[in-house]
Motif scaffolding. Structure first.
Motif, PDB file in Angstrom:
ATOM      1  N   ARG A 470       8.676   4.799   3.916  1.00 49.47           N
ATOM      2  CA  ARG A 470       7.792   5.960   3.903  1.00 49.47           C
ATOM      3  C   ARG A 470       6.356   5.462   4.016  1.00 49.47           C
ATOM      4  NH1 ARG A 470       8.890   8.809  -1.446  1.00 49.47           N
ATOM      5  NH2 ARG A 470       9.899   6.865  -2.086  1.00 49.47           N
ATOM      6  N   VAL A 471       5.462   6.336   4.468  1.00 53.67           N
ATOM      7  CA  VAL A 471       4.078   5.922   4.703  1.00 53.67           C
ATOM      8  C   VAL A 471       3.123   6.928   4.076  1.00 53.67           C
ATOM      9  CG1 VAL A 471       2.363   5.219   6.412  1.00 53.67           C
ATOM     10  CG2 VAL A 471       4.807   4.959   6.930  1.00 53.67           C
ATOM     11  N   ARG A 472       2.129   6.390   3.415  1.00 55.62           N
ATOM     12  CA  ARG A 472       1.036   7.186   2.846  1.00 55.62           C
ATOM     13  C   ARG A 472      -0.269   6.745   3.519  1.00 55.62           C
ATOM     14  NH1 ARG A 472       0.042   5.854  -3.271  1.00 55.62           N
ATOM     15  NH2 ARG A 472       1.297   7.718  -3.719  1.00 55.62           N
ATOM     16  N   VAL A 473      -1.163   7.698   3.729  1.00 57.11           N
ATOM     17  CA  VAL A 473      -2.495   7.406   4.245  1.00 57.11           C
ATOM     18  C   VAL A 473      -3.492   7.690   3.127  1.00 57.11           C
ATOM     19  CG1 VAL A 473      -4.187   7.857   6.055  1.00 57.11           C
ATOM     20  CG2 VAL A 473      -1.745   8.146   6.531  1.00 57.11           C
ATOM     21  N   SER A 474      -4.354   6.716   2.849  1.00 57.31           N
ATOM     22  CA  SER A 474      -5.310   6.865   1.749  1.00 57.31           C
ATOM     23  C   SER A 474      -6.705   6.482   2.225  1.00 57.31           C
ATOM     24  CB  SER A 474      -4.892   6.007   0.554  1.00 57.31           C
ATOM     25  OG  SER A 474      -4.787   4.637   0.912  1.00 57.31           O
ATOM     26  N   ASP A 475      -7.689   6.738   1.352  1.00 54.12           N
ATOM     27  CA  ASP A 475      -9.061   6.371   1.697  1.00 54.12           C
ATOM     28  C   ASP A 475      -9.353   4.961   1.210  1.00 54.12           C
ATOM     29  OD1 ASP A 475      -9.533   6.506  -1.040  1.00 54.12           O
ATOM     30  OD2 ASP A 475     -10.654   8.392  -0.950  1.00 54.12           O
ATOM     31  N   ALA A 476     -10.618   4.562   1.290  1.00 57.83           N
ATOM     32  CA  ALA A 476     -10.990   3.181   0.960  1.00 57.83           C
ATOM     33  C   ALA A 476     -10.632   2.817  -0.477  1.00 57.83           C
ATOM     34  CB  ALA A 476     -12.479   2.967   1.206  1.00 57.83           C
ATOM     35  N   LEU A 477     -10.669   3.803  -1.387  1.00 56.04           N
ATOM     36  CA  LEU A 477     -10.358   3.548  -2.796  1.00 56.04           C
ATOM     37  C   LEU A 477      -8.913   3.901  -3.137  1.00 56.04           C
ATOM     38  CD1 LEU A 477     -13.672   4.791  -4.463  1.00 56.04           C
ATOM     39  CD2 LEU A 477     -12.952   2.446  -3.945  1.00 56.04           C
ATOM     40  N   ARG A 478      -8.082   4.091  -2.092  1.00 53.94           N
ATOM     41  CA  ARG A 478      -6.649   4.340  -2.228  1.00 53.94           C
ATOM     42  C   ARG A 478      -6.332   5.738  -2.736  1.00 53.94           C
ATOM     43  NH1 ARG A 478      -3.453   1.316  -5.494  1.00 53.94           N
ATOM     44  NH2 ARG A 478      -1.747   2.155  -4.272  1.00 53.94           N
ATOM     45  N   LYS A 479      -7.225   6.679  -2.579  1.00 54.39           N
ATOM     46  CA  LYS A 479      -6.916   8.071  -2.890  1.00 54.39           C
ATOM     47  C   LYS A 479      -6.169   8.662  -1.698  1.00 54.39           C
ATOM     48  CE  LYS A 479      -9.006  12.572  -3.822  1.00 54.39           C
ATOM     49  NZ  LYS A 479     -10.291  13.325  -3.958  1.00 54.39           N
ATOM     50  N   PRO A 480      -4.934   9.178  -1.903  1.00 55.86           N
ATOM     51  CA  PRO A 480      -4.161   9.725  -0.787  1.00 55.86           C
ATOM     52  C   PRO A 480      -4.891  10.885  -0.107  1.00 55.86           C
ATOM     53  CG  PRO A 480      -2.757   9.395  -2.701  1.00 55.86           C
ATOM     54  CD  PRO A 480      -4.168   9.190  -3.170  1.00 55.86           C
ATOM     55  N   LEU A 481      -4.850  10.900   1.219  1.00 56.83           N
ATOM     56  CA  LEU A 481      -5.430  12.005   1.964  1.00 56.83           C
ATOM     57  C   LEU A 481      -4.519  13.224   1.858  1.00 56.83           C
ATOM     58  CD1 LEU A 481      -6.720  10.337   5.273  1.00 56.83           C
ATOM     59  CD2 LEU A 481      -7.800  10.430   3.025  1.00 56.83           C
ATOM     60  N   ALA A 482      -5.117  14.383   1.745  1.00 59.78           N
ATOM     61  CA  ALA A 482      -4.347  15.620   1.621  1.00 59.78           C
ATOM     62  C   ALA A 482      -3.436  15.797   2.830  1.00 59.78           C
ATOM     63  CB  ALA A 482      -5.304  16.804   1.496  1.00 59.78           C
ATOM     64  N   GLY A 483      -2.150  16.007   2.549  1.00 56.79           N
ATOM     65  CA  GLY A 483      -1.170  16.207   3.606  1.00 56.79           C
ATOM     66  C   GLY A 483      -0.582  14.942   4.173  1.00 56.79           C
ATOM     67  N   TYR A 484      -1.023  13.762   3.685  1.00 58.55           N
ATOM     68  CA  TYR A 484      -0.546  12.482   4.218  1.00 58.55           C
ATOM     69  C   TYR A 484       0.060  11.593   3.130  1.00 58.55           C
ATOM     70  CZ  TYR A 484      -3.012  13.477   8.592  1.00 58.55           C
ATOM     71  OH  TYR A 484      -3.432  14.040   9.774  1.00 58.55           O
ATOM     72  N   ASP A 485       0.571  12.200   2.067  1.00 58.91           N
ATOM     73  CA  ASP A 485       1.182  11.414   0.994  1.00 58.91           C
ATOM     74  C   ASP A 485       2.651  11.146   1.341  1.00 58.91           C
ATOM     75  OD1 ASP A 485       1.376  10.029  -1.372  1.00 58.91           O
ATOM     76  OD2 ASP A 485       0.395  11.599  -2.557  1.00 58.91           O
ATOM     77  N   TYR A 486       3.286  10.322   0.501  1.00 61.20           N
ATOM     78  CA  TYR A 486       4.680   9.964   0.761  1.00 61.20           C
ATOM     79  C   TYR A 486       5.565  11.194   0.905  1.00 61.20           C
ATOM     80  CZ  TYR A 486       3.558   5.104  -0.525  1.00 61.20           C
ATOM     81  OH  TYR A 486       3.033   3.845  -0.580  1.00 61.20           O
ATOM     82  N   GLU A 487       5.411  12.153   0.001  1.00 63.59           N
ATOM     83  CA  GLU A 487       6.293  13.314   0.009  1.00 63.59           C
ATOM     84  C   GLU A 487       6.016  14.276   1.166  1.00 63.59           C
ATOM     85  OE1 GLU A 487       2.988  14.136  -3.044  1.00 63.59           O
ATOM     86  OE2 GLU A 487       4.296  12.469  -2.469  1.00 63.59           O
ATOM     87  N   ASP A 488       4.912  14.056   1.883  1.00 66.96           N
ATOM     88  CA  ASP A 488       4.590  14.924   3.012  1.00 66.96           C
ATOM     89  C   ASP A 488       5.280  14.490   4.307  1.00 66.96           C
ATOM     90  OD1 ASP A 488       2.745  16.584   1.556  1.00 66.96           O
ATOM     91  OD2 ASP A 488       1.291  14.931   1.672  1.00 66.96           O
ATOM     92  N   GLY A 489       5.838  13.296   4.303  1.00 63.45           N
ATOM     93  CA  GLY A 489       6.485  12.786   5.511  1.00 63.45           C
ATOM     94  C   GLY A 489       7.951  12.518   5.281  1.00 63.45           C
ATOM     95  N   PRO A 490       8.723  12.344   6.358  1.00 61.48           N
ATOM     96  CA  PRO A 490      10.155  12.065   6.225  1.00 61.48           C
ATOM     97  C   PRO A 490      10.406  10.639   5.746  1.00 61.48           C
ATOM     98  CG  PRO A 490       9.512  11.926   8.511  1.00 61.48           C
ATOM     99  CD  PRO A 490       8.295  12.395   7.761  1.00 61.48           C
ATOM    100  N   THR A 491      11.596  10.401   5.273  1.00 66.38           N
ATOM    101  CA  THR A 491      12.039   9.055   4.922  1.00 66.38           C
ATOM    102  C   THR A 491      12.762   8.462   6.122  1.00 66.38           C
ATOM    103  OG1 THR A 491      12.246   9.608   2.580  1.00 66.38           O
ATOM    104  CG2 THR A 491      13.464   7.681   3.368  1.00 66.38           C
ATOM    105  N   PHE A 492      12.241   7.354   6.634  1.00 62.27           N
ATOM    106  CA  PHE A 492      12.830   6.710   7.811  1.00 62.27           C
ATOM    107  C   PHE A 492      13.932   5.769   7.360  1.00 62.27           C
ATOM    108  CE2 PHE A 492      12.637   3.143  10.981  1.00 62.27           C
ATOM    109  CZ  PHE A 492      13.223   3.848  12.026  1.00 62.27           C
ATOM    110  N   THR A 493      15.131   5.916   7.952  1.00 61.69           N
ATOM    111  CA  THR A 493      16.270   5.063   7.599  1.00 61.69           C
ATOM    112  C   THR A 493      16.894   4.444   8.843  1.00 61.69           C
ATOM    113  OG1 THR A 493      17.750   6.983   7.632  1.00 61.69           O
ATOM    114  CG2 THR A 493      16.786   6.373   5.502  1.00 61.69           C
ATOM    115  N   GLY A 494      16.145   4.340   9.899  1.00 58.39           N
ATOM    116  CA  GLY A 494      16.672   3.792  11.142  1.00 58.39           C
ATOM    117  C   GLY A 494      16.137   2.412  11.458  1.00 58.39           C
TER     118      GLY A 494
END
Length: 537
Positions: A470-494
């Motif tokens: 899974r992938v999270r997108v955060s800012d310079a201080l590691r604060k997750p960007l709104a809508g880009y946290d782990y739970e906002d994206g699918p879990t890749f199993t391929g």
């Protein structure tokens, strides 16, 4: 609890702190002194952030893009680097019969595979080889293939006037005025158009033989890869470095780098002072005072076509880990520059028998890293196999579909004897997959440095077929960007070399020109590279 004598009690915490520094061979240092020391580190010792990554693949096996890794179970598990060896294509060589050794290979624009190689013709002496006489006469041969698997040696017969009856019909380099000249270790060059002098192909080779006029490391050009302009070739160094001599163009520095052995000062036992053309000069006559560890040396020049100034500087020698396995020497390090990285296929040598290729990598072409467990790029063949004793691989891999094709030279006998047979074979690796960051079973994170996102989707090369990513997108201080946290994206199993990451349909293209970090959560999964897509079309 305290430790030590009654006058100098030491707390357990202090002892552990001291022990950590002790492992580094230095005394414990006050934090203020550490900070002052760190402040004195050269500014180019670490990457400039935010990173400008463009749209090239970003490899994650060093601390250039990666800022930190950790396991969810911090004390018991961690994210680890894993090496992935290339897998051999079949059990037999693709090219054999003329003792092929050092070579270079490419795939042309029309799809043709081209191979330039050192072929070695064994010289027969009816009464035994006289002392000091060569065992082989070496030539530069040419072969080609439509599919990279079935190779042909065209009967070119370019030199009908040759006096050497053993001259192979696919020989492409020969001097009628100096029939015994050698053309060893041919290596293709990748250069800017401005430095090609109108040639389509450029080749370096090591000249040798009795005529000192044609010795040394040389550059020659060709319009078709077959007919070479030896009348206008240039000696860039007189050093008789008898292995792959890789000339690499670095676009970041706008200079050429040559990797070679310093054979102007280090010779093997028994080699004579006249081995190349540096034995006499302003410094006097070279003297062989003993063996060296055959380290890798480096030279650099802004001008490819002139004699390179300065002397080679050693940048890599075998260390204690090599010595523990008996590999006390390096035979050479064929190298290419690709995607911001110097890729060295280091030839680890157990004088005077076994030899294999290991991966060494560098961002600046000077400070090379190696994995501590020293994995082989290609494993030795089984006992008695054609590649069971020596393997030398070419770093000029060819991308075919989702694979990198890596051609290699194998031998069934040790370096110290002529009673061996050589061939050229093929091994394959899924593209960009030399080294992965692998998350533990309970999960771990790979966090990047700050990145200036250039736009486009996030493309990931990963194998999560036995786990998840899974992938999270955060800012310079590691604060997750709104809508880009782990739970906002699918879990890749391929398993994919080009998985497109989305977060509830949102693309990272929407963060164009923003400064971000990427945090990859890996649970039993391998992560190799990521990149920004050119567009979302």
């Amino acid at each position: 609890m305290s430790m030590g004598n009654s006058t100098h009690p030491v707390s357990r915490r202090a002892a552990l702190q001291a022990g950590a520094f002790g492992l580094l061979g230095v005394a414990a240092t006050p934090s203020s002194r550490i900070k002052r020391a760190a402040a004195g580190i050269a500014a180019d010792a670490w990457p400039k952030t935010p990173l400008e990554i463009g749209h090239d693949p970003q490899f994650l096996f060093d601390l250039h893009v990666v800022d930190c890794t950790w396991g969810v179970q911090e004390k018991s598990e961690s994210v680890k680097r894993v090496f992935h060896a290339a897998r051999k294509h079949g059990d037999a060589p693709l090219l054999s019969g003329d003792q092929p050794s050092h070579f270079t290979v490419m795939r042309d624009d029309d799809g043709t595979f081209r191979l330039w190689y050192q072929l070695n013709h064994r010289l027969e002496y009816p009464d035994g080889r006289p002392k000091g006489q060569a065992q082989f006469h070496s030539y530069c041969g040419y072969a080609q293939s439509t599919d990279g698997l079935e190779w042909e040696r065209p009967e070119l017969n370019l030199f009908p006037q040759a006096t050497d009856a053993s001259l192979p019909k696919n020989c492409i380099l020969y001097r009628p005025d100096s029939p015994t000249s050698h053309f060893d270790c041919p290596q293709l060059l990748r250069t800017p158009e401005r430095d090609r002098r109108g040639y389509r192909y450029l080749l370096t080779y090591l000249g040798g033989g009795s005529n000192t006029k044609y010795r040394g490391i040389r550059v020659v050009g060709s319009h078709d890869g077959v007919h070479w302009d030896l009348a206008n070739d240039v000696q860039i160094s007189p050093i008789g470095s008898d292995h792959h001599n890789s000339v690499v163009y670095d676009p970041q520095l706008d200079e050429y780098v040559l990797y070679l052995r310093s054979k102007h000062i280090y010779l093997a036992p028994g080699q004579r002072g006249g081995f190349d053309t540096i034995e006499e000069g302003e410094a006097g006559v070279r003297v062989n005072t003993g063996q060296s560890r055959r380290g890798v040396a480096r030279m650099a020049s802004r001008d490819l076509w002139q004699a390179w100034a300065g002397a080679p500087q050693t940048i890599l020698i075998p260390d204690e880990t090599d010595a523990a396995a008996g590999y006390n020497f390096f035979y050479g390090m064929p190298t290419q520059y690709s995607q911001g990285i110097y890729w060295g296929f280091l030839q680890s040598f157990r004088m005077n028998d076994y030899m294999h290729a290991e991966l060494a990598f560098s961002r600046d072409g000077i400070r090379f890293e190696r994995l501590p467990w020293r994995p082989k790029i290609i494993e030795y063949g089984l006992e008695g196999a054609w590649d069971s004793v020596m393997i030398l691989a070419s770093p000029y891999w060819i991308e075919v579909g989702d694979d990198w094709w890596i051609y290699y030279n194998g031998w069934d006998g040790p370096h110290g004897t002529a009673q061996r047979t050589g061939g050229i074979g093929l091994a394959k690796l899924r593209k960009e997959r030399f080294i992965s960051q692998r998350g533990p079973a309970t999960g771990g994170v790979v966090c990047t440095r700050e990145i200036h996102w250039p736009g486009g989707d996030l493309i990931v090369n990963a194998d999560a077929s036995r786990g998840e990513l899974r992938v999270r997108v955060s800012d310079a201080l590691r604060k997750p960007l709104a809508g880009y946290d782990y739970e906002d994206g699918p879990t890749f199993t391929g398993d994919s070399t080009g998985y497109v990451v989305k977060w509830n349909g949102k693309s990272l293209a929407e963060q164009k020109d923003q400064v971000i970090r990427l945090e990859f959560f890996l649970k039993g999964a391998d992560l190799y590279t990521f990149r920004a897509a050119q567009s979302n079309a």
